[in-house]
Design an enzyme around this catalytic site. Structure first.
Site, PDB file in Angstrom:
ATOM      1  N   HIS A  90       8.973  75.009  -1.279  1.00 57.29           N
ATOM      2  CA  HIS A  90       8.846  74.341  -2.646  1.00 57.29           C
ATOM      3  C   HIS A  90       9.836  75.102  -3.814  1.00 57.29           C
ATOM      4  O   HIS A  90      10.210  74.433  -4.320  1.00 57.29           O
ATOM      5  CB  HIS A  90       7.771  73.218  -2.979  1.00 57.29           C
ATOM      6  CG  HIS A  90       6.968  74.539  -3.941  1.00 57.29           C
ATOM      7  ND1 HIS A  90       5.287  74.358  -3.274  1.00 57.29           N
ATOM      8  CD2 HIS A  90       6.763  74.602  -4.718  1.00 57.29           C
ATOM      9  CE1 HIS A  90       4.991  75.223  -4.116  1.00 57.29           C
ATOM     10  NE2 HIS A  90       5.514  75.578  -5.500  1.00 57.29           N
ATOM     11  N   ASP A 126       5.213  74.880   3.907  1.00 55.49           N
ATOM     12  CA  ASP A 126       5.711  75.395   2.607  1.00 55.49           C
ATOM     13  C   ASP A 126       6.075  76.740   2.798  1.00 55.49           C
ATOM     14  O   ASP A 126       6.016  77.514   1.626  1.00 55.49           O
ATOM     15  CB  ASP A 126       3.980  75.281   1.549  1.00 55.49           C
ATOM     16  CG  ASP A 126       4.699  74.758   0.085  1.00 55.49           C
ATOM     17  OD1 ASP A 126       6.070  74.295  -0.209  1.00 55.49           O
ATOM     18  OD2 ASP A 126       3.827  75.594  -0.526  1.00 55.49           O
ATOM     19  N   SER A 161       3.583  80.171  -7.832  1.00 54.95           N
ATOM     20  CA  SER A 161       4.403  80.034  -6.453  1.00 54.95           C
ATOM     21  C   SER A 161       5.075  80.582  -5.308  1.00 54.95           C
ATOM     22  O   SER A 161       5.971  81.445  -5.789  1.00 54.95           O
ATOM     23  CB  SER A 161       5.114  78.594  -6.887  1.00 54.95           C
ATOM     24  OG  SER A 161       4.125  77.816  -7.143  1.00 54.95           O
TER      25      SER A 161
END
Length: 509
Positions: free
Chosen positions: A139, A169, A250
């Site tokens: 992402h 992911d 992230s």
């Protein structure tokens, strides 16, 4: 400082959601590989972990921080104007979440498109080899037309996206450099709840930020990958930590006190979009397998049992199933087999509808997260020992895993079909629709894969493709015929959800 922070806040990214599951295990990493490519990314040996009562833990934190910070990078995601509008709202919800749980009570903020020279989002990444391979989240890189990597010493590079896997992911990038600092993969199966960890990343635009906490839980399935519709077969078995993680973390590193990589920070559970004590990381064993697949094969190799199932640990799912099927199964532990797919390896091995899977390779399977982790982390052709209960009697059988097409061999990009290469399937457009909208040709895009060539040019599910390379298309076979054995730039003419017509292009992979 405050103005700078405020300016950078909209570009920080992190997933948000909540939920719970238990941990699975990867047997792949328990044996040595003679294949140089598959062992390319190094794994730490003789790793020890610090408990809560470890002496001189402050010194351990300093050592781990000094090891980790130089290997963690900032990733800037630049998106073209043609793709940003289609994905803008999805990206906002994915990174920041809906604090009202999807009840529609949150008014969507007005968002301005980032200028061409400003990133649409920023995250983190971890250097995992001295020649510039970098692991991050899918992402973080999604929808990018350009990816910029900035090292902790402020040196900047334009990165190549080697591959992505929405199901975990995870993404793999490459920059052209040598002698870079990097992190070793630790065996995430050996971690324990209560052990000290550090989270290193670039939250809220604050470069090289280190936070400390403990492992709060293992094997958490928080539902983020499936709920966002980006993953067809998600694998979630997150490490949960209370080390502070915020938007921008992230793709960053979760490390032990030796500075070895035990996870890739991916998401937080929060009602506000910011840290409230619950962070989640992809375990290093799973992340390592994914990047090795991408590097060696160009695509992720995924094995399947070939079953449809019911998670007996989910009380509500069991109750709903009993009501619908007029059955009387009791909630508990394990996975109930409710059916089989085509060319099912499980069915070939003698498993039957009604069997309850309790172990795979002697690892307990208590819920679906365990099952997806234990099986999905293996490749087609791998064999697993399945322990199951049938009418109260426990038995064991060996299942040969297959891919979704029933194959037992690994595949490369060259083995993919045209639609797999470009990342979408296509359905014919009805004559009535063509007449109503004044179209002479067209196919409807379906099952568009995030990060695929089709997705990069702004096409999503239900957009209508009118022409490919200047030729009208009316079926998936038309698309395949035009692109079969074709190399070079591909031109696609399509209609978006507002009826506007665009012509965009990509290079045939």
């Amino acid at each position: 400082m405050k103005s700078t922070l405020k300016k950078l806040l909209p570009f920080a990214v992190v997933g948000v959601i909540s939920g719970a599951t238990t941990v699975g295990a990867l047997q792949y990493f328990n044996h040595d590989s003679n294949n140089e490519d598959q062992s390319y990314f190094t794994k730490a040996s003789n790793v020890s972990f610090a408990g809560m009562n470890t002496a001189a833990v402050g010194d351990d934190f300093v050592k781990a921080a000094k090891t980790t910070v130089p290997a963690v990078v900032t990733i800037k995601n630049y998106q073209s104007r043609s793709t940003s509008r289609a994905s803008e709202q999805d990206l906002f919800d994915f990174f920041f979440g809906d604090p009202f749980g999807g009840r529609g009570q949150r008014q969507q903020p007005q968002r301005q498109q980032a200028p061409d020279n400003m990133p649409s989002g920023m995250g983190s990444g971890v250097i995992i080899s001295p020649d510039g391979y970098i692991i991050s989240n899918n992402h973080v890189v999604a929808g990018a037309s350009k990816l910029e990597v900035v090292l902790s010493n402020k040196k900047s590079y334009i990165a190549t996206l080697v591959g992505t896997d929405p199901n975990t992911d995870i993404s793999l990038l490459k920059i052209e450099e040598k002698g870079l600092p990097y992190l070793n993969f630790a065996n995430s199966d050996n971690i324990d709840v209560g052990q000290w960890v550090l989270a290193v990343g670039n939250p809220l635009g604050l470069n090289s930020t280190v936070t400390a906490g403990i492992i709060s839980a293992k094997g958490r399935g928080i539902g983020i990958l499936q709920s966002q519709g980006k993953a067809a077969n998600p694998i979630e078995s997150f490490i949960q930590t209370d080390a502070a993680i915020n938007p921008g973390n992230s793709g960053g590193a979760l490390v032990n006190t030796n500075g070895d990589l035990i996870g890739i920070n991916s998401a937080i559970q929060s009602t506000t979009g910011y840290y409230q004590g619950y962070g989640f990381a992809v375990p290093s064993n799973l992340a390592r397998k994914i990047v090795e697949d991408i590097k060696k094969f160009g695509i992720v190799q995924r094995g399947f049992l070939g079953v449809t199932s019911l998670d007996l640990s989910n009380d509500q799912m069991v109750a709903d199933y009993n009501k619908e099927k007029k059955t009387s199964y009791k909630a508990g532990s394990g996975i109930l087999i409710t059916g089989f797919g085509d060319n099912s390896g499980a069915q070939d091995a003698g498993l039957k509808t009604g069997d309850i899977i309790t172990q795979i390779d002697n690892v307990a399977i208590t819920d679906f997260a365990d099952l997806s982790m234990a099986v999905g982390s293996k490749r087609p052709g791998d064999k697993v020992q399945v322990t199951y209960s049938r009418n109260g009697k426990e038995s064991i059988t060996t299942v040969t895993l297959k891919d979704q097409k029933g194959g037992t061999s690994t595949r490369t990009k060259a083995d993919l079909s045209i639609t797999e290469k470009i990342g979408a399937e296509f359905e014919p457009l009805s004559d009535r629709f063509k007449t109503d909208y004044g179209l002479n040709s067209g196919v409807v895009a379906k099952n568009v894969t995030e990060g695929s060539e089709i997705a990069k040019i702004g096409i999503v599910d239900n957009y209508i493709v009118i022409e490919v390379n200047g030729k009208p298309v009316n079926s998936q076979k038309d698309v395949e015929k035009i692109l079969d054995k074709y190399s070079g730039n591909v031109s696609v003419k399509f209609v978006d959800g507002y009826g506007q017509i665009y012509t965009r292009g990509f290079k045939m992979p």
